[in-house]
Design an enzyme around this catalytic site. Structure first.
Site, PDB file in Angstrom:
ATOM      1  N   CYS B 148       0.826  -1.275  -0.014  1.00 57.08           N
ATOM      2  CA  CYS B 148       0.144   0.050  -0.106  1.00 57.08           C
ATOM      3  C   CYS B 148       0.774   1.222   0.027  1.00 57.08           C
ATOM      4  CB  CYS B 148      -0.790  -0.151   1.282  1.00 57.08           C
ATOM      5  SG  CYS B 148      -2.096   1.451   1.194  1.00 57.08           S
ATOM      6  N   ASP B 303      -9.586  -3.870  -6.271  1.00 54.56           N
ATOM      7  CA  ASP B 303      -9.058  -2.809  -5.352  1.00 54.56           C
ATOM      8  C   ASP B 303      -9.292  -1.422  -5.590  1.00 54.56           C
ATOM      9  OD1 ASP B 303      -7.770  -1.457  -3.456  1.00 54.56           O
ATOM     10  OD2 ASP B 303      -5.606  -2.009  -3.849  1.00 54.56           O
ATOM     11  N   HIS B 332      -7.859  -5.154  -1.906  1.00 53.37           N
ATOM     12  CA  HIS B 332      -6.821  -4.336  -1.320  1.00 53.37           C
ATOM     13  C   HIS B 332      -6.402  -5.095  -0.119  1.00 53.37           C
ATOM     14  CE1 HIS B 332      -4.195  -0.774  -0.597  1.00 53.37           C
ATOM     15  NE2 HIS B 332      -4.583  -0.854   0.652  1.00 53.37           N
TER      16      HIS B 332
END
Lengths: 134, 358
Positions: B148, B303, B332
């Site tokens: 991320c 995502d 995600h």
């Protein structure tokens, strides 16, 4: 009771459809302005509360969050300095270790040179003694 | 009283009996069940600075690969999602495949850290952690995996530190292009979202605010969806276990240092400086072309936080010869936890890394 009739399933169908529609609507047309206004209002309120709390704590001679945070950041700075010193020390130790191995290598080269030199001298004396006997 | 309910429910049709039992179990999960334990892989503390900690995972499995792997996580959540539970942990999987794994845990910033910038993390913390890993493992090169936002800051770090020996870089759902971010872009529109006022008033950004922002991307599905699934699958203990683990992680956010948040929103979301080559970190321009390490760039097809096009944008910006982009059929979070992660993500990472770690 009718087994085919299920209130939950009915509600679930209704919920699935409406929530999907709602999420699609939000994704397409995000209420940015409205959210911005709500945020602004909350920040205004927070600022007002913070300022009045600060004044109250000052008046009461009680340390505020800022005072404690300032003290904490002093500790954090000391921690960072100690960490920097540790890194320098580690680098120095690595250098010393390199230096040590370098000097060890150098002395072994010196020794080898010396023994080569001795051997050469021996060869030279032998050659000279042969020349004399001729 | 519950006994009376149980007696009463005995006389109702089977489907209502099941509904009632599911409702009881779901309410137990939400109210009385103990929180699950996370981070099962044993680890030792290698280094600390301020709240940041560097861990090395310990394992009885022999180390098969020379190059160690450093995991860099985002600043907004706790990194234990990478090591959530036995059998559902990326760390455990990699350790069992013979990798020497380290984790950089940013810790929980306090109000005193409100002036911390991304510059500090990128210039002071990550390089130091990398040097520690090199020294501890006694090797000349290192691999880094950024998840991320952790991947985004790792890319900046790698671009600014060409002197550090990074052999492999893995980015996992890390956004690089912030031009089209959908609802995020609309939410953070500078006409309505006054970032200066937010940071100056709050100092540190509470996790609830960040969580709220993430949930607004798909409000009904993210706010209520998990609870409806819980009710529907409350008779499935495996589902309950996963539900509890993920809820624990989602509700266990950390504060975001104000200055770092200001940069994250203004430079990335509002001005998209990274991919345009306009980002400046501690006076140095960030040029992603400086990245020459081997790169594996992973995106999640579903995502919504780091959309595939945002992730893929890195590929044209770097000058690595060995680079690969893969879009996996995950979201995600499900890229690191859940059955798809175990089946797809973990082997993808391990196989790619194995070929490049000796």
């Amino acid at each position: 009771m009718n087994q085919g009739f299920n209130i939950y399933d009915m509600w679930k169908d209704y919920y699935s459809q409406t929530s999907k529609l709602f999420d699609e609507k939000i994704g397409k047309d995000f209420p940015s302005e409205g959210m911005g206004q709500i945020l602004e209002m909350n920040l205004q309120f927070k600022k007002m509360i913070d300022e009045s709390t600060l004044k109250y704590l000052e008046f009461m001679n009680v340390p505020s969050r800022n005072d404690i945070a300032n003290l904490s950041s002093l500790i954090v700075n000391v921690d960072a300095k100690v960490d920097d010193l540790e890194e320098r020390l580690e680098e120095k130790l690595d250098q010393d270790r390199n230096q040590e191995s370098f000097s060890r290598e150098l002395s072994s080269v010196k020794k080898e040179m010396k023994s080569l030199d001795n051997k050469l001298n021996q060869i030279l004396t032998l050659l000279k003694s042969q020349e004399v006997t001729k | 009283m519950p006994t009376d309910w149980n007696e009463l429910i005995e006389f109702t049709p089977q489907q209502y009996k099941e509904m009632f039992q599911r409702a009881v179990r779901a309410s137990e999960v939400l109210t009385t069940d103990a929180e699950p334990e996370v981070g099962p892989t044993p680890k030792e503390l290698i280094w600390t600075r301020n709240k940041t900690k560097l861990y090395r995972y310990i394992s009885e499995c022999p180390k098969k690969h020379k190059i160690p792997l450093l995991l860099v996580y985002a600043l907004i959540n706790k990194p234990y999602v990478l090591d959530l539970t036995k059998g559902g942990s990326l760390v455990e999987y990699l350790v069992n495949r013979g990798f020497d794994v380290y984790l950089l845990d940013w810790g929980e910033p306090g109000y005193e850290d409100r002036n911390m910038k991304l510059d500090d993390y990128i210039m002071d913390y990550i390089p130091r952690a990398v040097r520690k890993v090199l020294r501890k493992s006694n090797v000349d090169e290192v691999s880094i995996l950024g998840y991320c936002m952790g991947g985004t800051i790792t890319s900046i770090f790698a671009a600014l530190h060409p002197e550090l020996p990074i052999r492999n870089l893995i980015f996992m759902t890390s956004p690089f292009d912030f031009e089209k971010t959908g609802s995020y872009g609309a939410m953070l529109d500078e006409r309505y979202f006054n970032i200066d006022k937010v940071v100056d008033t709050l100092g540190v950004i509470p996790p609830e605010m960040i969580d709220f922002g993430n949930k607004m991307i798909n409000p009904m599905a993210t706010n209520y969806g998990p609870f409806i699934s819980l009710y529907e699958r409350a008779d499935n203990e495996n589902f309950i276990k996963s539900f509890k683990l993920l809820q624990k992680w989602l509700n266990d956010g950390i504060q975001f240092p104000g200055e770092a948040y200001r940069q994250w929103i203004r430079d990335f979301y509002q001005n998209n400086k990274l991919i345009k080559g306009e980002m400046v970190i501690r006076g140095k321009k960030v040029n992603l072309e400086n990245i020459k390490a081997n790169v594996l760039n992973l995106a999640g097809k579903n995502d919504l936080i780091a959309q595939p096009h945002q992730v893929e944008a890195l590929m044209n910006a770097i000058s690595s010869e060995d680079k690969e982009y893969r879009c996996l059929p995950v979201g995600h979070t499900s890229i690191t936890f859940g059955s798809q992660a175990v089946k797809i993500t973990y082997p993808t990472i391990a196989e790619w890394l194995e070929e490049r770690s000796n």
